[in-house]
Design a protein around this motif. Structure first.
Motif, mmCIF file in Angstrom:
data_model
loop_
_atom_site.group_PDB
_atom_site.id
_atom_site.type_symbol
_atom_site.label_atom_id
_atom_site.label_comp_id
_atom_site.label_asym_id
_atom_site.label_seq_id
_atom_site.Cartn_x
_atom_site.Cartn_y
_atom_site.Cartn_z
ATOM 1 N N ALA A 116 0.738 -0.762 -0.051
ATOM 2 C CA ALA A 116 0.106 -0.184 0.082
ATOM 3 C C ALA A 116 0.665 1.076 -0.063
ATOM 4 O O ALA A 116 1.548 1.488 0.305
ATOM 5 C CB ALA A 116 -1.011 0.307 0.828
ATOM 6 N N GLN A 152 -3.765 0.886 15.946
ATOM 7 C CA GLN A 152 -4.236 1.542 14.456
ATOM 8 C C GLN A 152 -4.879 2.325 14.914
ATOM 9 O O GLN A 152 -6.122 1.723 15.717
ATOM 10 C CB GLN A 152 -3.966 0.280 13.431
ATOM 11 N N ARG A 154 -8.438 4.667 12.023
ATOM 12 C CA ARG A 154 -8.288 4.974 11.065
ATOM 13 C C ARG A 154 -8.802 6.460 11.089
ATOM 14 O O ARG A 154 -8.763 7.427 11.880
ATOM 15 C CB ARG A 154 -10.321 4.563 10.611
ATOM 16 N N GLU A 176 -0.655 4.454 6.496
ATOM 17 C CA GLU A 176 -0.916 4.188 5.269
ATOM 18 C C GLU A 176 -2.378 4.851 4.198
ATOM 19 O O GLU A 176 -3.803 4.837 5.084
ATOM 20 C CB GLU A 176 -1.838 1.968 4.794
ATOM 21 N N GLY A 177 -2.598 4.742 2.667
ATOM 22 C CA GLY A 177 -2.668 5.205 2.303
ATOM 23 C C GLY A 177 -3.782 4.213 2.223
ATOM 24 O O GLY A 177 -3.898 2.671 2.427
ATOM 25 N N LEU A 178 -5.767 4.432 1.946
ATOM 26 C CA LEU A 178 -6.571 3.700 2.395
ATOM 27 C C LEU A 178 -6.724 2.404 1.040
ATOM 28 O O LEU A 178 -6.699 3.388 -0.260
ATOM 29 C CB LEU A 178 -7.906 4.237 2.098
ATOM 30 N N VAL A 179 -6.477 1.296 0.816
ATOM 31 C CA VAL A 179 -6.133 0.504 -0.518
ATOM 32 C C VAL A 179 -7.830 0.119 -0.670
ATOM 33 O O VAL A 179 -8.838 -0.738 0.313
ATOM 34 C CB VAL A 179 -5.693 -0.987 -0.451
ATOM 35 N N PHE A 181 -9.815 -2.241 -1.674
ATOM 36 C CA PHE A 181 -9.961 -3.841 -1.809
ATOM 37 C C PHE A 181 -10.973 -4.219 -2.308
ATOM 38 O O PHE A 181 -11.933 -3.775 -1.677
ATOM 39 C CB PHE A 181 -9.592 -4.335 -1.071
ATOM 40 N N GLY A 210 -11.409 -4.669 12.849
ATOM 41 C CA GLY A 210 -9.678 -5.695 12.617
ATOM 42 C C GLY A 210 -9.688 -6.735 13.408
ATOM 43 O O GLY A 210 -8.632 -7.149 13.342
ATOM 44 N N GLU A 249 -0.409 -11.677 3.804
ATOM 45 C CA GLU A 249 -1.781 -10.842 3.427
ATOM 46 C C GLU A 249 -1.855 -10.267 2.715
ATOM 47 O O GLU A 249 -0.946 -9.668 2.759
ATOM 48 C CB GLU A 249 -2.105 -10.616 5.603
ATOM 49 N N PHE A 251 -4.314 -7.550 -0.073
ATOM 50 C CA PHE A 251 -5.170 -7.425 -0.507
ATOM 51 C C PHE A 251 -5.077 -7.171 -1.808
ATOM 52 O O PHE A 251 -4.572 -6.965 -2.609
ATOM 53 C CB PHE A 251 -5.778 -5.572 -0.178
ATOM 54 N N ASN A 266 -0.518 -6.962 2.387
ATOM 55 C CA ASN A 266 -0.342 -5.515 3.466
ATOM 56 C C ASN A 266 0.381 -6.112 4.666
ATOM 57 O O ASN A 266 1.347 -5.070 4.982
ATOM 58 C CB ASN A 266 -2.493 -6.594 4.642
ATOM 59 N N GLU A 267 0.502 -7.366 5.103
ATOM 60 C CA GLU A 267 1.912 -8.151 5.922
ATOM 61 C C GLU A 267 1.938 -9.113 6.076
ATOM 62 O O GLU A 267 1.398 -10.105 5.405
ATOM 63 C CB GLU A 267 1.664 -7.295 7.236
HETATM 64 P P1 AMP Z 1 -3.386 -4.856 9.893
HETATM 65 O O1 AMP Z 1 -3.356 -5.076 11.423
HETATM 66 O O2 AMP Z 1 -2.642 -4.817 9.039
HETATM 67 O O3 AMP Z 1 -3.795 -6.533 9.672
HETATM 68 O O4 AMP Z 1 -4.797 -4.821 9.814
HETATM 69 C C1 AMP Z 1 -6.475 -5.339 10.223
HETATM 70 C C2 AMP Z 1 -7.720 -4.353 8.842
HETATM 71 O O5 AMP Z 1 -8.009 -3.566 8.640
HETATM 72 C C3 AMP Z 1 -6.940 -5.484 7.695
HETATM 73 O O6 AMP Z 1 -7.591 -6.455 7.626
HETATM 74 C C4 AMP Z 1 -7.812 -4.136 6.770
HETATM 75 O O7 AMP Z 1 -9.298 -4.966 6.928
HETATM 76 C C5 AMP Z 1 -8.003 -3.257 7.794
HETATM 77 N N1 AMP Z 1 -7.155 -2.460 6.293
HETATM 78 C C6 AMP Z 1 -5.972 -2.604 7.203
HETATM 79 N N2 AMP Z 1 -4.041 -1.367 5.978
HETATM 80 C C7 AMP Z 1 -5.346 -1.277 5.269
HETATM 81 C C8 AMP Z 1 -5.405 -0.334 4.253
HETATM 82 N N3 AMP Z 1 -4.486 0.145 4.085
HETATM 83 N N4 AMP Z 1 -6.312 0.043 2.974
HETATM 84 C C9 AMP Z 1 -7.377 -0.343 3.781
HETATM 85 N N5 AMP Z 1 -8.018 -1.253 4.768
HETATM 86 C C10 AMP Z 1 -7.202 -1.529 5.705
#
Ligand code: AMP
Length: 376
Positions: A116, A152, A154, A176-179, A181, A210, A249, A251, A266-267
């Motif tokens: 992202a 984290q 939003r 991070e920018g919003l993806v 998906f 989350g 993981e 998107f 994503n990670e």
């Molecule tokens: P993470 O802890 O990075 O796995 O984020 C938890 C959840 O938040 C993800 O499984 C997505 O549903 C959402 N998310 C995280 N990063 C993004 C992103 N850059 N854009 C859109 N949704 C995100």
């Protein structure tokens, strides 16, 4: 003499418990280093009840045939003692990368994967202009120590960005920018000491707040996207020199012209993953068995379910709302996995795997499981 190997595990939670349960029939006993006296893995592994950096505990682990882990935030004090004494799989170098979102993204891009759009936020000055450069919306995540949606926030405007950074403690973060998906998917890959790769299934994941709610195999992705996931996972495992099992993981973006969507990583979890639990009951090798085999250099094969399957997480309930276990266990095709943890609202206490002849049957079974658990 039959095989009698010993695998050390840093951490003694449910992932260690399920690794130990999968290891035993392979002729492998597990030893877990874990300070929590009520650690779920104590019930099926030798439990070294001590901090992760405890010299005597680490000494015992160096006597194992290999050591693996169930969480990425293993203290450097532990890995530095083990390094060179016993194969640690995945290696400290892989852990160093995957425990920091910034380092991980750099290493993913170097391996040819897309991530992202992001900005590193290491000081207040870095907030300036960061959100605007990402399109005015994003997610601020602590660079380290986040899990299950914790660490984290939003972000919809500048004021929220400053407030969230303060709220997260002013620690290093990535914005991070919003993806946009269309779905979230994940894939495990195991790499042996000889560099051979074996792959898990491409699984589709639904999160709530989350936290992973449920996973389904097969994912709704096209064959093109599934192939892309394997290629990317293999490229990352090779480029990072992984020995052991990691989970990516992704998107998935919307597809164009009937082609499957592109994947953004994503990670990376340097371990077995909640989304891989459905491999326990799909009829093939499980992710836990694959992790044991990769860590010890035993023969490997892909860890793919033979049947469509799904998983629903069981989260801790509010007082008086305990699930109706009998109703759950009488549903056809369901397999209950409880971790022997005390209930706290929102805590992962177990999961239910559902297996069926068709994806439709699995989805219908998962609906029933969710109804019994009282979740949407
Ligand atoms: P993470 O802890 O990075 O796995 O984020 C938890 C959840 O938040 C993800 O499984 C997505 O549903 C959402 N998310 C995280 N990063 C993004 C992103 N850059 N854009 C859109 N949704 C995100």
């Amino acid at each position: 003499m039959t095989r009698d190997l010993t695998l050390g595990i840093l951490g003694g939670g449910q992932l260690a418990q399920m690794i130990a349960l999968a290891a035993l029939p392979l002729g492998v006993r597990c030893v877990v280093l874990e300070p929590d006296p009520l650690a779920p893995a104590r019930l099926c592994a030798e439990h070294l009840r001590a901090p992760y950096t405890d010299p005597a505990g680490l000494e015992r682990l160096t006597g194992c045939d290999a050591v693996t882990l169930e969480f990425e935030n293993v203290p450097v004090g532990a890995t530095s003692v083990l390094e060179g004494q016993v194969p640690l799989r995945p290696s400290p170098a892989v852990l160093h990368r995957s425990k920091h979102r910034g380092r991980e993204k750099v290493a993913l891009e170097a391996a040819g994967a897309r991530v992202a759009p992001y900005r590193l936020i290491e000081s207040e000055a870095d907030l300036e202009g960061a959100l605007a450069s990402l399109g005015g919306q994003g997610i601020l995540k602590t660079a380290e120590l986040g899990y299950d949606g914790k660490g984290q926030a939003r972000i919809g405007n500048e004021a929220e960005l400053h407030a969230a950074w303060d709220e997260l403690g002013g620690v290093p973060c990535v914005l991070e920018g919003l993806v946009p998906f269309v779905r979230e998917v994940s894939l495990g890959v195991a790499r042996g000491p000889d560099g051979s790769l074996s792959f898990g299934p491409l699984v589709e994941n639904i999160h709530r707040g989350g936290i992973l709610r449920r996973s389904v195999y097969p994912a709704g992705s096209s064959a093109h996207t599934a192939a892309q996931a394997r290629t990317l996972a293999g490229a990352v495992a090779d480029a990072w020199g992984v020995v052991g099992l990691i989970t990516l993981e992704f998107f998935e973006l919307a597809g164009v012209d009937g082609q499957g969507g592109e994947l953004i990583v994503n990670e990376v979890a340097p371990r077995v993953h909640n989304s891989g639990h459905l491999t326990q009951d799909g009829g093939g090798v499980s992710q836990f068995e694959a992790a044991v085999r990769a860590a010890l250099g035993l023969p490997m094969q892909d860890f793919l379910p033979l049947l469509p399957c799904g998983m629903v997480n069981i989260l801790g309930w509010e007082k008086g709302n305990e699930p109706d276990w009998a109703a759950l266990e009488s549903l056809p095709g369901t397999h209950l996995h409880l971790y022997h943890k005390a209930s706290k609202p929102g805590r992962k206490l177990g999961h239910v795997n559902v297996v069926g002849q068709t994806p439709e049957e699995v989805l219908a079974g998962m609906e029933m499981v969710q109804r019994v658990l009282g979740i949407k």
